[in-house]
Scaffold this active site. Structure first.
Site, mmCIF file in Angstrom:
data_model
loop_
_atom_site.group_PDB
_atom_site.id
_atom_site.type_symbol
_atom_site.label_atom_id
_atom_site.label_comp_id
_atom_site.label_asym_id
_atom_site.label_seq_id
_atom_site.Cartn_x
_atom_site.Cartn_y
_atom_site.Cartn_z
ATOM 1 C CE LYS A 172 -1.576 3.057 2.005
ATOM 2 N NZ LYS A 172 -1.516 4.537 1.698
ATOM 3 C CD GLU A 175 -2.820 8.600 0.372
ATOM 4 O OE1 GLU A 175 -3.374 9.189 1.317
ATOM 5 O OE2 GLU A 175 -2.052 7.624 0.527
ATOM 6 C CB SER A 225 4.538 10.698 10.842
ATOM 7 O OG SER A 225 3.244 10.154 11.077
ATOM 8 C CB CYS A 280 13.259 9.305 7.766
ATOM 9 S SG CYS A 280 14.004 7.825 7.076
ATOM 10 C CD GLU A 382 10.599 13.577 10.316
ATOM 11 O OE1 GLU A 382 11.499 13.006 9.681
ATOM 12 O OE2 GLU A 382 9.535 13.012 10.654
#
Length: 503
Positions: A172, A175, A225, A280, A382
């Site tokens: 997945k 999107e 996240s 990241c 972040e």
């Protein structure tokens, strides 16, 4: 307008009635729509996976490795096409897109050696006439939920090891930039992977929850996240799944007084601002040790930042391109304002940047803060954009505490010529991945990737042998054969044993 659909075997149910916009970050215009799936899409993918996985698991590891070899060659053959497609949806420049794909391919290269790493242990004579051996077997069906910032690398990190070890895999992807994952699925099939072993479903939280709750999915790998990583880990484990969930980061770069500042500045230009800071493993915090180091570093950073070129993804001279969408651009700008409101000195302000001819694109210039302190929210959280913060440390111990006490513990770097300082830092810092004069300490594919604290939830890291352990389960066999001479088996008794040949 182009429609991006699921890569699911035999699914013909069409859209669930919900779609998402896929933007071109360079222009700010919608370039495609992606069909967002529902439970029916996932059920179709699982049905295909359940049909295909037993046969794939029984395929010997050498033949599975050959598919990986073929896939690697196909991705390399189509590198330019894949990079252009990736850049058109994500916004990163072509060179960064090729790097995204290449780092994923390095895990595929590791998977080409899967026959070796799947070898079990064997003890002959563990007891009187007793032998003990172990084997690694696939879990069945695994799933990956991946972020927008690395639409090739992270899916390949997950799927390569999962598939090579004999599992079926359902991806997945984000999107926001879903086209490259679908194209990877097509290339996997072209490489000889059976239908149903790698499938792509699109969706939002509805699809994520369906994956986490489905009893047929044995393991889930996630990158995103930290708040969502914790949610994925908690819900997946509650459903009885094996889960690895990688979260956010706030990586620090410690600059000792003896460091080569010219090299540090060159490294920071790429590590803090490359790919618009949407990594990241970016280095958004630099920690000069001592006031003299801080002043000298700042003096060098300002002209280096001014020299950075922000351009469209296809600009070969651009250091970085636009961010992924308007909402993320606004989020970054909000964090910059938060830093100002909290009292940090905004030395370079990247807000308001516009690229001529692309005024509606999602561009943001590089920003630099100085005199940032650990109590500021803009330091604690972040930002995930082209923003570099200077946090001044008075000495080595102060610099060591900053990343060690931060809520995130993904990566950290130290710049120094002093071997003792580097060794002491690497041993004591409370962070999962350490670079010594290496600004982005992402380990090579045959080691393992994973942070500490709120940067990772779960007990097993990505790729390398940790990845093999995550996607397999160990079976240990203790065997003893009844006493009796082998010559006792003669005539018809001997012919009763039919030994299958290796395929």
């Amino acid at each position: 307008m182009r429609i991006i659909d699921h890569h699911v075997v035999g699914f013909s149910g069409g859209s669930a009635g919900r779609t998402g916009d896929v933007f071109n970050p360079n222009t700010g215009q919608v370039q495609a729509t992606v069909n967002l799936g529902d439970q029916a899409v996932l059920e179709a993918a699982i049905a295909a996976a359940q049909k295909a996985q037993p046969g794939w698991a029984s395929t010997n590891p050498q033949r599975r490795a050959r598919v990986m070899f073929n896939f690697k060659a196909l991705v390399e053959k189509n590198m330019d096409e894949l990079a252009a497609l990736l850049s058109s949806e994500h916004g990163k420049v072509i060179a960064d897109s090729k790097g995204d794909i290449q780092r994923g391919l390095e895990v595929i290269e590791f998977c080409c050696g899967i026959p070796h790493v799947l070898k079990g242990d064997y003890t002959q004579g563990a007891g009187p006439g007793i032998d003990v051996y172990s084997m690694r077997q696939p879990l069945g069906i695994g799933a990956g939920i991946t972020p927008f910032n690395f639409p090739a690398m992270i899916p390949l990190w997950m799927s390569g090891v999962a598939i090579a070890t004999g599992n079926a895999f359902i991806l997945k992807p984000s999107e926001r930039d879903p086209s490259v994952p679908v194209r990877l699925g097509e290339l996997f099939h072209e490489a000889g992977l059976p239908e149903g072993i790698f499938q792509v479903v699109h969706g939002d939280k509805e699809m994520v929850d369906a994956i986490l709750d489905h009893p047929a999915i044995a393991a889930v790998s996630f990158v995103g996240s930290s708040d969502i990583a914790h949610y994925v880990y908690s819900r997946g484990v509650a459903a009885g799944k094996r889960v690895q969930a990688m979260g956010g980061a706030k990586n620090h770069g410690i600059v000792m007084p003896d460091a080569d500042l010219d090299q540090v500045v060159a490294d920071l230009s790429g590590a803090a601002f490359g790919s618009a800071g949407e990594r990241c493993m970016a280095l958004p915090v630099v920690v000069p040790v001592g006031e003299k180091t801080a002043v000298a570093l700042r003096e060098r950073l300002i002209p280096a930042i001014a020299a950075l070129r922000v351009g469209v993804s296809t600009d070969k001279d651009a250091h970085y391109g636009p961010v992924v969408n308007a909402a993320h651009k606004q989020r970054i700008e909000n964090w910059i304002q938060t830093g100002v409101d909290e009292g940090a000195e905004l030395v370079v302000d990247g807000r308001g940047f516009e690229l001529q001819g692309h005024e509606k694109g999602f561009f943001i210039g590089p920003s630099l803060f100085d005199h940032v302190t650990p109590d500021m929210q803009a330091y604690k959280e972040e930002i995930f954009g082209p923003v570099l913060q200077i946090v001044r440390a008075k000495d080595f111990e102060h610099a060591l505490r900053l990343p060690s006490e931060h809520q995130y513990g993904n990566g950290v770097a130290i710049f120094t010529r002093n071997g003792h300082a580097a060794r002491e830092f690497a041993a004591r810092v409370n962070v999962g991945m350490v670079g010594i004069n290496v600004p982005i300490p992402v380990p090579v594919a045959y080691h393992t990737f994973g942070g500490w604290k709120r940067s990772a939830f779960g007990d097993t890291n990505q790729h390398g042998m940790e990845g093999v352990k995550f996607w397999t389960k160990v079976k240990t066999v203790t065997q003893r054969w009844p006493d009796g001479g082998v010559n006792d088996l003669g005539g018809d008794a001997a012919n009763a044993f039919v030994i299958p040949t290796m395929g």
